[in-house]
Design a protein around this motif. Sequence first.
Motif, PDB file in Angstrom:
ATOM      1  N   PRO A 107      -5.427   9.227 -12.359  1.00 27.60           N
ATOM      2  CA  PRO A 107      -4.390  10.223 -12.068  1.00 27.60           C
ATOM      3  C   PRO A 107      -4.853  11.266 -11.051  1.00 27.60           C
ATOM      4  CG  PRO A 107      -4.598   9.871 -14.425  1.00 27.60           C
ATOM      5  CD  PRO A 107      -5.730   9.133 -13.771  1.00 27.60           C
ATOM      6  N   ASP A 108      -3.927  11.674 -10.169  1.00 28.65           N
ATOM      7  CA  ASP A 108      -4.259  12.590  -9.077  1.00 28.65           C
ATOM      8  C   ASP A 108      -4.653  13.986  -9.549  1.00 28.65           C
ATOM      9  OD1 ASP A 108      -3.871  10.602  -7.247  1.00 28.65           O
ATOM     10  OD2 ASP A 108      -1.815  11.183  -6.766  1.00 28.65           O
ATOM     11  N   PHE A 109      -4.296  14.357 -10.768  1.00 28.14           N
ATOM     12  CA  PHE A 109      -4.648  15.702 -11.229  1.00 28.14           C
ATOM     13  C   PHE A 109      -6.126  15.814 -11.631  1.00 28.14           C
ATOM     14  CE2 PHE A 109      -2.983  13.542 -15.007  1.00 28.14           C
ATOM     15  CZ  PHE A 109      -4.007  13.749 -15.914  1.00 28.14           C
ATOM     16  N   ILE A 110      -6.847  14.699 -11.683  1.00 26.03           N
ATOM     17  CA  ILE A 110      -8.276  14.742 -11.977  1.00 26.03           C
ATOM     18  C   ILE A 110      -9.001  15.111 -10.678  1.00 26.03           C
ATOM     19  CG2 ILE A 110     -10.290  13.392 -12.677  1.00 26.03           C
ATOM     20  CD1 ILE A 110      -8.388  11.751 -14.431  1.00 26.03           C
ATOM     21  N   PRO A 111      -9.749  16.207 -10.668  1.00 29.12           N
ATOM     22  CA  PRO A 111     -10.390  16.656  -9.426  1.00 29.12           C
ATOM     23  C   PRO A 111     -11.276  15.573  -8.811  1.00 29.12           C
ATOM     24  CG  PRO A 111     -10.639  18.291 -11.156  1.00 29.12           C
ATOM     25  CD  PRO A 111     -10.049  17.063 -11.798  1.00 29.12           C
ATOM     26  N   VAL A 112     -11.244  15.454  -7.531  1.00 27.94           N
ATOM     27  CA  VAL A 112     -12.021  14.551  -6.685  1.00 27.94           C
ATOM     28  C   VAL A 112     -11.677  13.083  -6.949  1.00 27.94           C
ATOM     29  CG1 VAL A 112     -14.315  13.841  -5.921  1.00 27.94           C
ATOM     30  CG2 VAL A 112     -13.899  16.220  -6.512  1.00 27.94           C
ATOM     31  N   LEU A 155       0.836  -1.201   0.000  1.00 25.85           N
ATOM     32  CA  LEU A 155       0.000   0.000   0.000  1.00 25.85           C
ATOM     33  C   LEU A 155       0.874   1.255   0.000  1.00 25.85           C
ATOM     34  CD1 LEU A 155      -2.684   1.559   0.292  1.00 25.85           C
ATOM     35  CD2 LEU A 155      -2.456   1.251   2.765  1.00 25.85           C
ATOM     36  N   LEU A 156       1.875   1.283   0.849  1.00 25.95           N
ATOM     37  CA  LEU A 156       2.771   2.447   0.887  1.00 25.95           C
ATOM     38  C   LEU A 156       3.476   2.637  -0.454  1.00 25.95           C
ATOM     39  CD1 LEU A 156       4.237   2.057   4.474  1.00 25.95           C
ATOM     40  CD2 LEU A 156       2.750   3.892   3.648  1.00 25.95           C
ATOM     41  N   ALA A 157       3.881   1.534  -1.084  1.00 28.33           N
ATOM     42  CA  ALA A 157       4.528   1.633  -2.401  1.00 28.33           C
ATOM     43  C   ALA A 157       3.541   2.174  -3.438  1.00 28.33           C
ATOM     44  CB  ALA A 157       5.058   0.263  -2.823  1.00 28.33           C
ATOM     45  N   TYR A 158       2.305   1.691  -3.392  1.00 29.17           N
ATOM     46  CA  TYR A 158       1.287   2.179  -4.334  1.00 29.17           C
ATOM     47  C   TYR A 158       1.069   3.676  -4.157  1.00 29.17           C
ATOM     48  CZ  TYR A 158      -3.293   3.065  -6.370  1.00 29.17           C
ATOM     49  OH  TYR A 158      -4.326   3.605  -7.089  1.00 29.17           O
ATOM     50  N   LEU A 159       0.980   4.120  -2.913  1.00 23.16           N
ATOM     51  CA  LEU A 159       0.750   5.548  -2.661  1.00 23.16           C
ATOM     52  C   LEU A 159       1.945   6.402  -3.071  1.00 23.16           C
ATOM     53  CD1 LEU A 159      -1.040   5.317   0.801  1.00 23.16           C
ATOM     54  CD2 LEU A 159      -2.078   5.804  -1.432  1.00 23.16           C
ATOM     55  N   ALA A 160       3.133   5.822  -3.043  1.00 23.73           N
ATOM     56  CA  ALA A 160       4.333   6.571  -3.412  1.00 23.73           C
ATOM     57  C   ALA A 160       4.537   6.643  -4.928  1.00 23.73           C
ATOM     58  CB  ALA A 160       5.563   5.941  -2.763  1.00 23.73           C
ATOM     59  N   LEU A 161       3.908   5.751  -5.671  1.00 21.16           N
ATOM     60  CA  LEU A 161       4.069   5.750  -7.124  1.00 21.16           C
ATOM     61  C   LEU A 161       3.539   7.045  -7.724  1.00 21.16           C
ATOM     62  CD1 LEU A 161       3.013   2.118  -8.063  1.00 21.16           C
ATOM     63  CD2 LEU A 161       5.302   3.095  -8.174  1.00 21.16           C
ATOM     64  N   PHE A 185       2.092   7.359 -10.497  1.00 25.73           N
ATOM     65  CA  PHE A 185       0.905   7.111 -11.315  1.00 25.73           C
ATOM     66  C   PHE A 185      -0.069   6.231 -10.531  1.00 25.73           C
ATOM     67  CE2 PHE A 185       4.223   4.113 -12.350  1.00 25.73           C
ATOM     68  CZ  PHE A 185       3.600   2.893 -12.206  1.00 25.73           C
ATOM     69  N   ASP A 186      -1.346   6.386 -10.811  1.00 23.81           N
ATOM     70  CA  ASP A 186      -2.415   5.662 -10.120  1.00 23.81           C
ATOM     71  C   ASP A 186      -3.378   5.105 -11.157  1.00 23.81           C
ATOM     72  OD1 ASP A 186      -1.484   6.444  -7.648  1.00 23.81           O
ATOM     73  OD2 ASP A 186      -2.882   8.094  -7.441  1.00 23.81           O
ATOM     74  N   GLY A 196      -9.272  11.781  -8.578  1.00 20.71           N
ATOM     75  CA  GLY A 196      -7.844  11.497  -8.543  1.00 20.71           C
ATOM     76  C   GLY A 196      -7.367  10.999  -7.194  1.00 20.71           C
ATOM     77  N   TYR A 197      -7.908  11.552  -6.132  1.00 19.44           N
ATOM     78  CA  TYR A 197      -7.521  11.109  -4.793  1.00 19.44           C
ATOM     79  C   TYR A 197      -8.487  10.078  -4.225  1.00 19.44           C
ATOM     80  CZ  TYR A 197      -4.098  14.804  -4.917  1.00 19.44           C
ATOM     81  OH  TYR A 197      -3.041  15.593  -5.268  1.00 19.44           O
TER      82      TYR A 197
END
Length: 129
Positions: A78-83, A66-72, A74-75, A85-86
């Motif tokens: 993508p995190d730049f997509i509002p709401v 999980l920590l590795a996934y959060l550190a990557l 890319f998801d 993304g996170y």
Amino acid sequence: MDVLVGVALGLVGLWLLLVLCLFLGRPRGVALRLVLRLLPDVLRLVTRLARDPRVSRSARVRLWLLLAYLALPFDLVPDFIPVLGYADDAIVVVWVLRSVIRAAGPEVVAEHWPGTPDGLAVVRRLTRT
């Protein structure tokens, strides 16, 4: 060329299926906004649990993954997509924490929780533990 297009379409279809699964598996009753507010405390909790020898090896492996996934960088979304993304990060965190809390026990989690009792109550509601 047709094989390459087929592989690309298959990957896009798989990605859409994963996003749909994340959407359908999202926690209900508590807004994802709360999860995002608790994220710093949750990250400290995950790190502490991953280092605790009382937690089973398989649960610790899930926490490190999980920590590795959060550190990557890319998801799935993508995190730049509002709401959204996170939101995928929050949903994955809830899924992993649910399995780890069930394996380790709520007492161990409460011992490692760095935040407020209200924050821990939200985590317990989200993970249904």
